[in-house]
Design a protein around this motif. Sequence first.
Motif, PDB file in Angstrom:
ATOM      1  N   VAL A 153       0.818  -1.220   0.000  1.00 23.43           N
ATOM      2  CA  VAL A 153       0.000   0.000   0.000  1.00 23.43           C
ATOM      3  C   VAL A 153       0.851   1.268   0.000  1.00 23.43           C
ATOM      4  CG1 VAL A 153      -1.913  -1.170   1.134  1.00 23.43           C
ATOM      5  CG2 VAL A 153      -0.260   0.088   2.515  1.00 23.43           C
ATOM      6  N   ILE A 154       2.066   1.215   0.590  1.00 27.35           N
ATOM      7  CA  ILE A 154       2.907   2.415   0.582  1.00 27.35           C
ATOM      8  C   ILE A 154       3.817   2.449  -0.637  1.00 27.35           C
ATOM      9  CG2 ILE A 154       2.854   2.598   3.077  1.00 27.35           C
ATOM     10  CD1 ILE A 154       5.709   1.565   3.173  1.00 27.35           C
ATOM     11  N   GLY A 155       3.869   1.332  -1.366  1.00 28.10           N
ATOM     12  CA  GLY A 155       4.623   1.314  -2.606  1.00 28.10           C
ATOM     13  C   GLY A 155       6.126   1.234  -2.448  1.00 28.10           C
ATOM     14  N   LEU A 175       1.110   8.801   4.205  1.00 28.80           N
ATOM     15  CA  LEU A 175       1.633   8.087   3.045  1.00 28.80           C
ATOM     16  C   LEU A 175       0.543   7.343   2.291  1.00 28.80           C
ATOM     17  CD1 LEU A 175       4.884   6.549   4.605  1.00 28.80           C
ATOM     18  CD2 LEU A 175       4.610   8.743   3.431  1.00 28.80           C
ATOM     19  N   TYR A 176      -0.548   7.006   2.983  1.00 29.12           N
ATOM     20  CA  TYR A 176      -1.616   6.226   2.346  1.00 29.12           C
ATOM     21  C   TYR A 176      -2.902   6.446   3.136  1.00 29.12           C
ATOM     22  CZ  TYR A 176      -4.550   2.175   1.240  1.00 29.12           C
ATOM     23  OH  TYR A 176      -5.598   1.364   0.891  1.00 29.12           O
ATOM     24  N   GLU A 177      -4.004   6.536   2.403  1.00 25.79           N
ATOM     25  CA  GLU A 177      -5.312   6.636   3.054  1.00 25.79           C
ATOM     26  C   GLU A 177      -6.379   6.212   2.066  1.00 25.79           C
ATOM     27  OE1 GLU A 177      -7.740   9.615   6.049  1.00 25.79           O
ATOM     28  OE2 GLU A 177      -6.191  10.444   4.735  1.00 25.79           O
ATOM     29  N   ASN A 178      -7.305   5.385   2.527  1.00 28.48           N
ATOM     30  CA  ASN A 178      -8.399   4.942   1.672  1.00 28.48           C
ATOM     31  C   ASN A 178      -9.593   4.622   2.559  1.00 28.48           C
ATOM     32  OD1 ASN A 178     -10.130   3.811  -0.256  1.00 28.48           O
ATOM     33  ND2 ASN A 178      -8.423   2.904  -1.379  1.00 28.48           N
ATOM     34  N   ARG A 206       0.948   6.736   8.209  1.00 35.37           N
ATOM     35  CA  ARG A 206       1.633   8.021   8.350  1.00 35.37           C
ATOM     36  C   ARG A 206       2.967   7.826   9.031  1.00 35.37           C
ATOM     37  NH1 ARG A 206      -0.626   9.784  13.681  1.00 35.37           N
ATOM     38  NH2 ARG A 206      -2.204   8.226  14.201  1.00 35.37           N
ATOM     39  N   ARG A 223      -5.106   4.011   7.208  1.00 30.19           N
ATOM     40  CA  ARG A 223      -4.196   5.122   6.933  1.00 30.19           C
ATOM     41  C   ARG A 223      -2.795   4.759   7.413  1.00 30.19           C
ATOM     42  NH1 ARG A 223      -5.898  10.589   9.669  1.00 30.19           N
ATOM     43  NH2 ARG A 223      -5.529   9.278  11.506  1.00 30.19           N
TER      44      ARG A 223
END
Length: 736
Positions: free
Chosen positions: A336-338, A547-550, A540, A538
């Motif tokens: 998810v953070i790639g 860095l990610y949120e959905n 952070r 999320r």
Amino acid sequence: MAGKRKKQTRIEPSMGKRRARSGDLRASAKDRVAGGNRTAKRKRGKTSGGRRKSRSGSARRGFSGFVRRSFYWCCVIGLWLAIAVGGVVAFYGAKMPSATTWSVPDRPPNVRIVSTDGRTMANRGATGGEALPLSRMSPYIPQAVLAIEDRRFYSHFGVDPIGLARAMVSNVMAGRMVQGGSTLTQQLAKNLFLSPDRTIERKVQEVLLAAWLEHKFTKDQILEMYLNRVYFGSGAYGVEAASRRYFKKPARDVNLAQAALLAGLLKAPSRLSPARNPDGAEARAQIVLEAMREEGFVTDREITTAMTQPPTRAKSYWTGAENYGADLVMDRLEEVIGGKITTDLIVDTTIDFKLQQQAEQAIREAIDGNGRKLKVSQGALVSIDGSGAIRALVGGYDYSVSQFDRATKAKRQPGSAFKPFVYAAALEMGRTPDSVRNDAPIRIGKWTPSNYDDKYRGPVTLSEALSKSLNTVAAQLVMEAGAGSVAKTARRLGIESKLQTNASIALGTSEVTLTELTAAYAPFMNGGYKATPHIIRRVRTADGKVLYENTYDNPPRVLRPDIIAMMNSMLVRAVNEGTGRRAQLGGHQAAGKTGTSQAFRDALFVGYTSNLTTGVWFGNDDGKPTKNVTGGSIPAVAWQSFMEAAHSGRSSARLPGQYDVPSDPSRIAVPVTRPSQLPARRPEGEIASHSEPAGEWQQRVASEPTGSTRGPVPPADVGRHQPNETTSLLDIILGR
């Protein structure tokens, strides 16, 4: 002469009464005058005194000479020793990089995983815990460590000569290594930069690095680094990891007795770990408490209170079912953070910690109460909301014993819990809950499905057939709809595992995970929308950068509202009247389906309310059969126990859609179906002409504007569906 005269011998005169001895012609001292006598006495006295003075002076000159010689040789030896030590230091120091290039290595990144209420569920990473400033630690922790490890920490310059000398004397007297002379700074230098080898080179480098640390950082900074990096045993590095590992609490909440235990572990963390040697850890903690009293850190009353606390007995591994969720987070985090994890992260999950504890309790109570009797050793539970957010996840009976996640990784046959997808596919072809099929022995090729109780009930509605989990009717529906269509419906709702598109799909013979099965039920409770299971909300960094949120708030529609209404009516009946009666919830409308695999190897219950969809599984890891455990027994009971607690205090709400089964039996046509009259298998993907093709309505829904119509549909938006048709043998033959 009258004879010869005799020869006379001369006699010398004598002044005293005693005659001189024969042959002694000298005058004695007594024959001399008084003055001469006194002179003689003075001379004797002078001679005697001089002799005494001479001896005393010689003694003094001998002792002082010894002292001078000793001091001289000590100086000589010390000088040569200093030269030798300086040479060794210079030699090994020259092999080290320039001090200008020295830097404290970064602490391995930590991932703090928190629940929806901000509570830390777990820490993941090489250290097992996040780094804390001294202000966020219990004050007892640094006090205990200083008292037992380095009492002069704030007064020495990185090396403690007094402590080193004391340790050397103790070791010499004991004839073995009983004390170490290293300061906390030296220990930190060793942990940061050096190997654990005991060599002269490493010791010299340790001293040099300790001096550099003392020059570079303040005492509090050194102590903070030490407490955040030192090993406390059982895979815990740093006080936060150790506190959560042994006491299941953050370091700021550690009490005096627990702080003493942590400080005591530093001597031999692996050997004294309370997970391995609780008695040894407790005995060492008593020594630490005494050291703290001697240093004035605590009072006698505080020590008395601490000593009355029971010994800490920790599990051999991290415990708590929340760790299954933490492992799932780590499995998906890099995706998810790639990229790789290079800094401390905080992951906000979808887990509700209260629900998580209730889920773990439900599984444990079920196995503790009936596991041995029913030959059940493992269980799993997953609960999700309408968006697919995982609210509770239990992957097994005890995480400390087995970390394998049976909720997300184990694939098992769902049995009859797969039937709702068969019925949904049939409803999409135009069938209704009051359509009738004949429950009787049938043969499909070489396969002859039978009901679990080997009994047959004759003509039954689809609603009754699903509530009583009749296998023969499900097999007929698969033949009518086509196994391929059933598989497509299941995949559209959320089943991702490979499905065998044959007739036995009706009985759930294809293996799936509990999580995907549960998520595929969620469209029934949310109004027909895809619920993608997810646990990461999320991500952070420690400084707050997201860095990610959905939020998963824009799901695609996967079922029509009328299909939802009919499915809910049938699955509610399965709970109220059918095999899932033990899952009934007081005050809340519940729907669901039981499932039992062949030979009673797996038992499941998947059900839902308007708030949550929950799946429960019980069985054995080795696939051994249970003692006739069905989905309607302990799985339904555990489901009810969890959902009852989860809905405590929640207002009740009906499920989306309403469908009324006709009360007049004359409206229901009763066909008599024989095996030879079963319709031919419909080609893959083909559906009845009077029903809307799945591809068309899926495209139409996909083209709908986004907004409120794409979210979970409330009951008022689904509408009310009234049946207006009967089903006859002709309908079956024509595929209607």
